[in-house]
Design a protein around this motif. Structure first.
Motif, PDB file in Angstrom:
ATOM      1  N   VAL A  46       0.860  -1.175   0.000  1.00 41.44           N
ATOM      2  CA  VAL A  46       0.000   0.000   0.000  1.00 41.44           C
ATOM      3  C   VAL A  46       0.893   1.221   0.000  1.00 41.44           C
ATOM      4  N   SER A  47       0.599   2.131  -0.894  1.00 41.49           N
ATOM      5  CA  SER A  47       1.423   3.331  -0.978  1.00 41.49           C
ATOM      6  C   SER A  47       1.101   4.278   0.172  1.00 41.49           C
ATOM      7  N   THR A  48       2.005   5.159   0.469  1.00 43.01           N
ATOM      8  CA  THR A  48       1.816   6.164   1.508  1.00 43.01           C
ATOM      9  C   THR A  48       0.640   7.060   1.160  1.00 43.01           C
ATOM     10  N   LYS A  49       0.477   7.389  -0.099  1.00 43.54           N
ATOM     11  CA  LYS A  49      -0.614   8.241  -0.556  1.00 43.54           C
ATOM     12  C   LYS A  49      -1.963   7.574  -0.275  1.00 43.54           C
ATOM     13  N   THR A  50      -2.093   6.296  -0.560  1.00 41.49           N
ATOM     14  CA  THR A  50      -3.330   5.551  -0.321  1.00 41.49           C
ATOM     15  C   THR A  50      -3.612   5.455   1.177  1.00 41.49           C
ATOM     16  N   LEU A  51      -2.588   5.200   1.952  1.00 44.04           N
ATOM     17  CA  LEU A  51      -2.734   5.110   3.403  1.00 44.04           C
ATOM     18  C   LEU A  51      -3.192   6.450   3.999  1.00 44.04           C
ATOM     19  N   LEU A  52      -2.630   7.539   3.508  1.00 41.17           N
ATOM     20  CA  LEU A  52      -2.996   8.868   3.971  1.00 41.17           C
ATOM     21  C   LEU A  52      -4.452   9.187   3.616  1.00 41.17           C
ATOM     22  N   LYS A  53      -4.871   8.853   2.389  1.00 40.74           N
ATOM     23  CA  LYS A  53      -6.256   9.077   1.974  1.00 40.74           C
ATOM     24  C   LYS A  53      -7.214   8.276   2.857  1.00 40.74           C
ATOM     25  N   SER A  54      -6.890   7.028   3.107  1.00 39.25           N
ATOM     26  CA  SER A  54      -7.738   6.173   3.944  1.00 39.25           C
ATOM     27  C   SER A  54      -7.863   6.726   5.362  1.00 39.25           C
ATOM     28  N   THR A  55      -6.776   7.227   5.916  1.00 39.66           N
ATOM     29  CA  THR A  55      -6.789   7.809   7.263  1.00 39.66           C
ATOM     30  C   THR A  55      -7.659   9.053   7.315  1.00 39.66           C
ATOM     31  N   ILE A  56      -7.547   9.905   6.309  1.00 35.07           N
ATOM     32  CA  ILE A  56      -8.351  11.131   6.261  1.00 35.07           C
ATOM     33  C   ILE A  56      -9.832  10.798   6.128  1.00 35.07           C
ATOM     34  N   VAL A  57     -10.187   9.859   5.261  1.00 40.50           N
ATOM     35  CA  VAL A  57     -11.585   9.461   5.080  1.00 40.50           C
ATOM     36  C   VAL A  57     -12.139   8.857   6.373  1.00 40.50           C
ATOM     37  N   ALA A  58     -11.368   8.008   7.036  1.00 41.51           N
ATOM     38  CA  ALA A  58     -11.814   7.392   8.297  1.00 41.51           C
ATOM     39  C   ALA A  58     -12.018   8.455   9.383  1.00 41.51           C
ATOM     40  N   THR A  59     -11.147   9.449   9.447  1.00 43.30           N
ATOM     41  CA  THR A  59     -11.270  10.524  10.431  1.00 43.30           C
ATOM     42  C   THR A  59     -12.522  11.360  10.164  1.00 43.30           C
ATOM     43  N   ILE A  60     -12.799  11.663   8.916  1.00 41.43           N
ATOM     44  CA  ILE A  60     -13.992  12.435   8.556  1.00 41.43           C
ATOM     45  C   ILE A  60     -15.254  11.666   8.919  1.00 41.43           C
ATOM     46  N   ILE A  61     -15.272  10.382   8.620  1.00 32.40           N
ATOM     47  CA  ILE A  61     -16.443   9.553   8.958  1.00 32.40           C
ATOM     48  C   ILE A  61     -16.623   9.501  10.472  1.00 32.40           C
ATOM     49  N   ALA A  62     -15.536   9.350  11.216  1.00 32.83           N
ATOM     50  CA  ALA A  62     -15.612   9.307  12.685  1.00 32.83           C
ATOM     51  C   ALA A  62     -16.157  10.620  13.247  1.00 32.83           C
ATOM     52  N   LEU A  63     -15.741  11.755  12.702  1.00 33.24           N
ATOM     53  CA  LEU A  63     -16.233  13.052  13.156  1.00 33.24           C
ATOM     54  C   LEU A  63     -17.722  13.213  12.866  1.00 33.24           C
ATOM     55  N   ILE A  64     -18.153  12.763  11.698  1.00 32.29           N
ATOM     56  CA  ILE A  64     -19.579  12.841  11.346  1.00 32.29           C
ATOM     57  C   ILE A  64     -20.406  11.986  12.303  1.00 32.29           C
TER      58      ILE A  64
END
Length: 175
Positions: free
Chosen positions: A6-24
């Motif tokens: 898994v690339s760093t870019k993909t990992l970073l995108k996944s982390t950001i999406v998970a954080t946004i979902i958690a905040l919602i």
């Protein structure tokens, strides 16, 4: 078989999406259901804010702090939103108490009353009934029994009360 890389870019995108979902989820579901905090008003429409009041009576607080002044007690009680509580003292006939109570802002409906010791009929005598945010006075018990306040919070937020008492009594506490 080698694990996928898994690339760093993909990992970073996944982390950001998970954080946004958690905040919602936090703002829309958890805060209204657990703490009655509903900035989006979606929790109210979904009925989640009602869950925040489910255990309010069980969570009503009554903390007693003994002051340096001999015999004076400061009692802090929280009346949950839309609920009522009773705080009582056991007193013999003709015993005296001075009191002062104040809310943290909101007025509360209250009934200062007493019930005779040993009475099984449900009789009680009211001494003062009003809706106020503070009251100060003295009280002489006309009969032996439990005496104290019923406070009803008609607002949509918990209301804290500071009750300062001094005199001849035994604390019964929340009833």
């Amino acid at each position: 078989m080698t694990p996928p890389i898994v690339s760093t870019k993909t990992l970073l995108k996944s982390t950001i999406v998970a954080t946004i979902i958690a905040l919602i989820v936090l703002v829309v579901f958890i805060l209204p259901a657990e703490y009655n905090i509903d900035p989006t008003h979606i929790g109210h429409r979904l009925g989640l804010t009602a869950l925040a009041h489910h255990d309010d009576e069980a969570e009503s607080k009554a903390d007693i702090i003994v002051n340096a002044k001999q015999g004076q007690q400061v009692i802090e009680v929280t009346v949950p939103a839309g609920k009522g509580i009773e705080y009582k003292f056991q007193m013999a006939q003709y015993e005296k108490m001075t009191y002062e109570w104040i809310t943290d802002g909101e007025p509360l409906y209250f009934d200062l009353h007493g019930e005779p010791q040993g009475d099984t009929t449900g009789y009680f005598e009211s001494y003062a009934i009003a809706t106020l945010s503070a009251m100060k006075g003295s009280f002489t018990s006309p009969f032996a029994g439990s005496h104290g306040w019923y406070w009803k919070n008609n607002s949509d937020k918990p209301v804290a009360i500071q009750l300062i008492v001094e005199g001849q009594y035994e604390v019964i506490g929340l009833k």
